[in-house]
Design an enzyme around this catalytic site. Structure first.
Site: not given
Ligand code: KIV
Length: 272
Positions: A52, A190
């Protein structure tokens, strides 16, 4: 001899589990469109995440909150068409799974049916347990996401490192164990301390994929626009840039403009 899509062995959630078991690291990047997905897949990436983060890098929003389920499905269907080998995981966007488990299942089913993706990702632990269980019970593989969960940015108030304090670290471990018990095939961590991520990766038997979570996990994920240097001003410590495409693209476009203005493009060979 030409290689057909059907000759290529697809990555499955089962294979990711085997990679963890034999100590082979898992490579994962984001992708939001067909052309980029083709390049990343041909290069041999294991997992493509239709994140997202498309809300930020593709649409220019400040957060991931505005992107809708319809937008995610549109991005994901392009990525799926560009892939022969990689496992495609799609973020269920903010507001499409938190209110109740039936809504979560409906959102996951729409993603799987309308985009052809192979799995979904959700942010959070105990708070979304019922939704995770419901989606998995319908046969849809789920990847968890703990630590800095961008859909909760207004709760955190900042994008700084999470779970530095004992209480939050313990909750993260408990949530990771819970997600594995619910049947998640993998968890993303994260922006958490490397030691904590290492402890989680050792504790879980499913693969733990890190972003800003240090080297002692089972795989790594980055936002593709960041690692290729398309985005310029985002410079977190965890980001390694593998190219400066911003410079390459700017130079190419500047040359094109100059050639058009000077009438040196197109030339005779480029004309009919
Ligand atoms: O939306 C995204 O890019 C993510 C990554 C940072 C893991 O969830």
């Amino acid at each position: 001899m030409s290689i057909h899509k059907s000759d290529i062995k697809r990555i499955t959630t089962h294979q990711l589990q085997e990679m963890k078991s034999r100590g082979e690291k898992i490579s994962m990047l984001t992708a939001y469109d067909y052309s980029m997905a083709r390049i990343l897949d041909a290069a041999g990436i294991d997992v493509l995440l239709v994140g997202d983060s498309a809300s930020n890098v593709m649409a220019g929003h400040e957060t991931t909150l505005p992107i809708t389920l319809d937008h995610m499905i549109w991005h994901a269907s392009g990525v799926v068409r560009g892939v022969s080998r990689a496992l495609v995981v799609v973020d269920i966007p903010f507001g499409s799974y938190q209110s109740d488990s039936n809504e979560a299942l409906r959102s996951a089913i729409r993603i799987m049916k309308e985009s052809g993706a192979h799995a979904v990702k959700v942010e959070g632990g105990s708070e979304i347990k019922k939704s995770v269980e419901k989606i998995i019970s319908a046969g849809v593989p789920v990847m968890g996401h703990l630590g800095l969960t961008p859909q909760s940015i207004y709760k955190f108030g900042t994008y700084s490192v999470r779970a530095k304090e004992e209480e939050e670290a313990q909750k993260l471990i408990d949530d990771a164990v819970l997600l594995e018990a619910c049947g998640c095939f993998s968890v993303v961590l994260e922006k958490v301390p490397a030691k904590l991520a290492e402890a989680v990766a050792k504790r879980l038997s499913i693969p733990v994929i890190g972003i800003g979570a240090g080297p002692y996990v089972d795989g790594q994920v980055l936002v593709v626009h960041d690692m290729l240097g398309i985005t310029k001003d985002f410079k977190p410590r965890f980001l390694r840039r593998y190219a400066d495409l911003n410079k390459v693209m700017t130079e190419a476009v500047t040359s094109y403009i100059s050639d058009v203005k000077s009438s040196s493009f197109p030339d005779e060979k480029e004309s009919y």
